[in-house]
Design an enzyme around this catalytic site. Structure first.
Site, PDB file in Angstrom:
ATOM      1  N   ASN A   1      50.186  40.505   2.871  1.00  0.00           N
ATOM      2  CA  ASN A   1      49.167  41.457   3.842  1.00  0.00           C
ATOM      3  C   ASN A   1      47.907  40.731   4.308  1.00  0.00           C
ATOM      4  O   ASN A   1      46.818  40.871   3.865  1.00  0.00           O
ATOM      5  CB  ASN A   1      48.620  42.810   2.967  1.00  0.00           C
ATOM      6  CG  ASN A   1      47.931  42.362   1.611  1.00  0.00           C
ATOM      7  OD1 ASN A   1      48.259  41.326   1.037  1.00  0.00           O
ATOM      8  ND2 ASN A   1      47.364  43.221   1.003  1.00  0.00           N
TER       9      ASN A   1
ATOM     10  N   PHE B   1      39.895  48.757  -2.407  1.00  0.00           N
ATOM     11  CA  PHE B   1      40.620  48.537  -3.258  1.00  0.00           C
ATOM     12  C   PHE B   1      40.735  47.189  -4.012  1.00  0.00           C
ATOM     13  O   PHE B   1      41.217  46.333  -3.202  1.00  0.00           O
ATOM     14  CB  PHE B   1      42.190  49.227  -3.252  1.00  0.00           C
ATOM     15  CG  PHE B   1      41.862  50.808  -3.084  1.00  0.00           C
ATOM     16  CD1 PHE B   1      41.997  51.722  -4.091  1.00  0.00           C
ATOM     17  CD2 PHE B   1      42.267  51.370  -1.809  1.00  0.00           C
ATOM     18  CE1 PHE B   1      41.846  53.084  -3.827  1.00  0.00           C
ATOM     19  CE2 PHE B   1      42.171  52.681  -1.580  1.00  0.00           C
ATOM     20  CZ  PHE B   1      41.939  53.569  -2.472  1.00  0.00           C
ATOM     21  N   GLY B   2      40.672  47.009  -5.113  1.00  0.00           N
ATOM     22  CA  GLY B   2      41.231  45.759  -5.744  1.00  0.00           C
ATOM     23  C   GLY B   2      40.193  45.055  -6.702  1.00  0.00           C
ATOM     24  O   GLY B   2      39.089  45.129  -6.424  1.00  0.00           O
TER      25      GLY B   2
ATOM     26  N   ARG C   1      44.943  36.041   0.810  1.00  0.00           N
ATOM     27  CA  ARG C   1      43.993  36.485   1.846  1.00  0.00           C
ATOM     28  C   ARG C   1      44.226  35.443   3.120  1.00  0.00           C
ATOM     29  O   ARG C   1      43.632  35.924   4.003  1.00  0.00           O
ATOM     30  CB  ARG C   1      42.525  36.673   1.482  1.00  0.00           C
ATOM     31  CG  ARG C   1      42.163  37.346   0.288  1.00  0.00           C
ATOM     32  CD  ARG C   1      42.475  38.956   0.489  1.00  0.00           C
ATOM     33  NE  ARG C   1      42.111  39.761  -0.472  1.00  0.00           N
ATOM     34  CZ  ARG C   1      42.731  41.165  -0.615  1.00  0.00           C
ATOM     35  NH1 ARG C   1      43.832  41.528  -0.037  1.00  0.00           N
ATOM     36  NH2 ARG C   1      42.246  41.842  -1.594  1.00  0.00           N
TER      37      ARG C   1
ATOM     38  N   HIS D   1      53.049  46.728  -9.835  1.00  0.00           N
ATOM     39  CA  HIS D   1      51.845  47.477 -10.548  1.00  0.00           C
ATOM     40  C   HIS D   1      52.067  48.759 -10.898  1.00  0.00           C
ATOM     41  O   HIS D   1      51.588  49.704 -10.387  1.00  0.00           O
ATOM     42  CB  HIS D   1      50.577  47.278  -9.554  1.00  0.00           C
ATOM     43  CG  HIS D   1      50.644  47.496  -8.320  1.00  0.00           C
ATOM     44  ND1 HIS D   1      51.245  48.729  -7.828  1.00  0.00           N
ATOM     45  CD2 HIS D   1      50.203  46.752  -7.266  1.00  0.00           C
ATOM     46  CE1 HIS D   1      51.248  48.481  -6.050  1.00  0.00           C
ATOM     47  NE2 HIS D   1      50.494  47.419  -5.886  1.00  0.00           N
TER      48      HIS D   1
ATOM     49  N   HIS E   1      52.146  38.351  -8.327  1.00  0.00           N
ATOM     50  CA  HIS E   1      51.609  39.268  -7.523  1.00  0.00           C
ATOM     51  C   HIS E   1      50.067  38.951  -7.214  1.00  0.00           C
ATOM     52  O   HIS E   1      49.476  39.181  -8.165  1.00  0.00           O
ATOM     53  CB  HIS E   1      51.575  40.587  -8.181  1.00  0.00           C
ATOM     54  CG  HIS E   1      51.318  41.665  -7.173  1.00  0.00           C
ATOM     55  ND1 HIS E   1      51.765  43.078  -6.948  1.00  0.00           N
ATOM     56  CD2 HIS E   1      50.197  41.716  -6.352  1.00  0.00           C
ATOM     57  CE1 HIS E   1      51.149  43.757  -6.209  1.00  0.00           C
ATOM     58  NE2 HIS E   1      50.217  43.081  -5.707  1.00  0.00           N
TER      59      HIS E   1
ATOM     60  N   ASN F   1      44.080  49.924  -6.475  1.00  0.00           N
ATOM     61  CA  ASN F   1      45.263  50.743  -6.194  1.00  0.00           C
ATOM     62  C   ASN F   1      46.472  49.863  -6.721  1.00  0.00           C
ATOM     63  O   ASN F   1      46.779  48.963  -6.366  1.00  0.00           O
ATOM     64  CB  ASN F   1      45.259  50.714  -4.731  1.00  0.00           C
ATOM     65  CG  ASN F   1      46.302  51.881  -4.129  1.00  0.00           C
ATOM     66  OD1 ASN F   1      46.551  52.678  -4.883  1.00  0.00           O
ATOM     67  ND2 ASN F   1      46.462  51.942  -2.930  1.00  0.00           N
TER      68      ASN F   1
ATOM     69  N   ASP G   1      47.761  41.060  -9.992  1.00  0.00           N
ATOM     70  CA  ASP G   1      47.531  41.677  -8.516  1.00  0.00           C
ATOM     71  C   ASP G   1      46.091  41.458  -8.282  1.00  0.00           C
ATOM     72  O   ASP G   1      45.235  42.160  -7.935  1.00  0.00           O
ATOM     73  CB  ASP G   1      47.407  43.371  -8.754  1.00  0.00           C
ATOM     74  CG  ASP G   1      47.420  44.152  -7.415  1.00  0.00           C
ATOM     75  OD1 ASP G   1      47.416  43.473  -6.180  1.00  0.00           O
ATOM     76  OD2 ASP G   1      47.116  45.383  -7.314  1.00  0.00           O
TER      77      ASP G   1
ATOM     78  N   ASP H   1      53.778  45.045   0.548  1.00  0.00           N
ATOM     79  CA  ASP H   1      52.638  45.314  -0.260  1.00  0.00           C
ATOM     80  C   ASP H   1      51.269  45.589   0.247  1.00  0.00           C
ATOM     81  O   ASP H   1      50.897  44.718   1.178  1.00  0.00           O
ATOM     82  CB  ASP H   1      52.712  44.160  -1.438  1.00  0.00           C
ATOM     83  CG  ASP H   1      51.628  44.718  -2.572  1.00  0.00           C
ATOM     84  OD1 ASP H   1      51.761  45.526  -3.368  1.00  0.00           O
ATOM     85  OD2 ASP H   1      50.492  44.000  -2.402  1.00  0.00           O
TER      86      ASP H   1
END
Length: 428
Positions: A93, A322-323, A63, A231, A59, A277, A304, A151
């Site tokens: 994503n 988030f992240g 980008r 997650h 995971h 998240n 993640d 995701d």
């Protein structure tokens, strides 16, 4: 190219330390034992180092395409190599989303051109991840998709998820789920707990995640699909997955290092490096995650890894994305906080980050055996260093762990028989 890795120690099936040498020829391990160097062979002295299978992270967010200011496949792979990872799976994503055969073919070619470690690409479940129209699963599989996920967002309708699961089952692929009911997010940026109340922030309740998992395990049972929970973060979610496994449903789950290490009580003010998240949950949730990992409810650890620019993270807690990043810090943090303290054995950590993710998805990696891919990480368990985000090879510096002192740093990473990281520098 032939290498002989000498004088290091491995773990046997019982978790005992044993000294073994490893010969690598081409992209595979050819021998393991007490070996002498052959003529012309490059010898790597691993004296005092832990010889581990290359770490596996199913995971990550790299980008590319569309978010190259945050990370690229090349920089993400370099960060993985520095962290000891030789196999990672990249989430879809991106912009555009890998939702067509042509886009997946482009992504696979880009990985081949720029990645120093093995990168397995996820395809999206729905076109543009909108949840409205399913992608061409067969075409995406043929083009190289590892599994299917939206995701970053949850698939909101049960009908869409059920149809996707039936299709995935028919082609022997997994559905990997970001579990979140949008109607229960309430514009939240942190967990719906004491921290949110004290700081006047909207909170995301635990049931937002758990209710999606409860729905999906029943759909997976009906569809005969391998269903994987991304997650996992709440005690209620752990209970649902535990019950589903007892019922014989084919469900697996992952947990992140940060959810094992931190709770919302650890957030120091409005620091957006603690915004991810799912959010950091309560101390009770954290304990439930640790217990779930111990008893096998949770199968493995995944980072993640989610890089963002510094400008994005300088926004308010409500507005910042988030992240956090995790590839370059995961093993040292977990080794220091769980193995060095005696809470876990080295074998447990080793398995959570190598054997178990591969077993969950039927991957032929994560073990050191003759004939397997030469994915090998040498780790100095006694080396102590502070995490320094300024040295990260990832473009993302968004970590809550900057300045923390850790043991257990990778000294060398070999992926598919090629040295990709060694002694604090990349090997070209």
């Amino acid at each position: 190219m032939s290498y002989l890795i000498k004088n290091g120690f491995m773990l046997d099936e019982k978790g005992e330390k044993v000294q073994r040498d490893i010969r690598v020829e081409g992209d595979a391990i050819s021998e393991i034992g007490s070996l002498e160097a052959a003529s012309g062979e490059t010898v790597i002295d691993a004296d005092g180092l832990f010889v581990s299978p290359g770490l596996v992270d199913l995971h990550v967010h790299f980008r590319e395409p569309g978010g190259e200011k945050k990370e690229t496949i090349e920089t993400g792979a370099k960060a993985a190599a520095r962290g000891g990872f030789t196999t990672v799976a990249a989430m879809p994503n991106t912009r555009p989303v890998p939702d067509t055969k042509e886009q997946m073919e482009w992504l696979v070619n880009r990985i081949d051109e720029t990645a120093s470690v093995r990168v397995l690409p996820y395809a999206s479940i729905t076109i543009r991840q909108t949840g409205r129209e399913m992608t061409d699963f067969e075409g995406l599989k043929d083009a190289g998709a590892f599994a299917f996920t939206d995701d970053g967002v949850g698939v909101q309708t049960a009908g869409m998820m059920y149809e996707a699961m039936k299709k995935a089952a028919s082609i022997n692929k997994a559905i990997v789920a970001h579990c979140e009911d949008n109607s229960l997010i309430y514009g939240g940026s942190v967990h719906d707990g004491e921290f949110a109340k004290a700081n006047g922030l909207n909170g995301i309740p635990s049931v937002c995640e758990a209710v999606h998992i409860a729905r999906d395990v029943l759909l997976a049972e009906a569809a005969g699909c391998h269903y994987h929970v991304c997650h996992i973060s709440t005690k209620e979610s752990v209970r649902v997955v535990r019950d589903a496994k007892k019922a014989g449903i084919r469900v697996t789950a992952e947990v992140t290092p940060h959810h094992l290490l931190l709770s919302d009580s650890d957030i120091p003010g409005l620091d957006t490096n603690y915004k991810m998240n799912p959010p950091l949950r309560s101390p009770e949730d954290r304990e439930a995650l640790l217990e779930g990992l111990r008893d096998g409810t949770i199968d493995f650890i995944a980072t993640d890894h989610a890089p963002h620019t510094e400008e994005e993270k300088q926004q308010t807690m409500s507005l910042a994305p988030f992240g956090i990043v995790g590839l370059e810090t995961a093993f040292p943090l977990l080794y220091t906080h769980f193995v060095k303290t005696g809470k876990w054995t080295l074998k447990q950590l080793h398995d959570y980050m190598t054997v178990k993710p591969c077993e969950a998805f039927g991957l032929p990696y994560g073990k050191l055996e003759a004939g397997r891919s030469a994915d090998i990480t040498l780790i100095d368990l006694e080396r102590e260093e502070k995490i320094d985000k300024s040295t990260f090879l990832s473009k993302g510096k968004n970590t809550p762990f900057d300045g923390i002192s850790c043991f257990g740093w990778p000294a060398m990473t070999m992926a598919k028989g090629k040295l990709v990281y060694q002694e604090g520098r990349l090997v070209k």
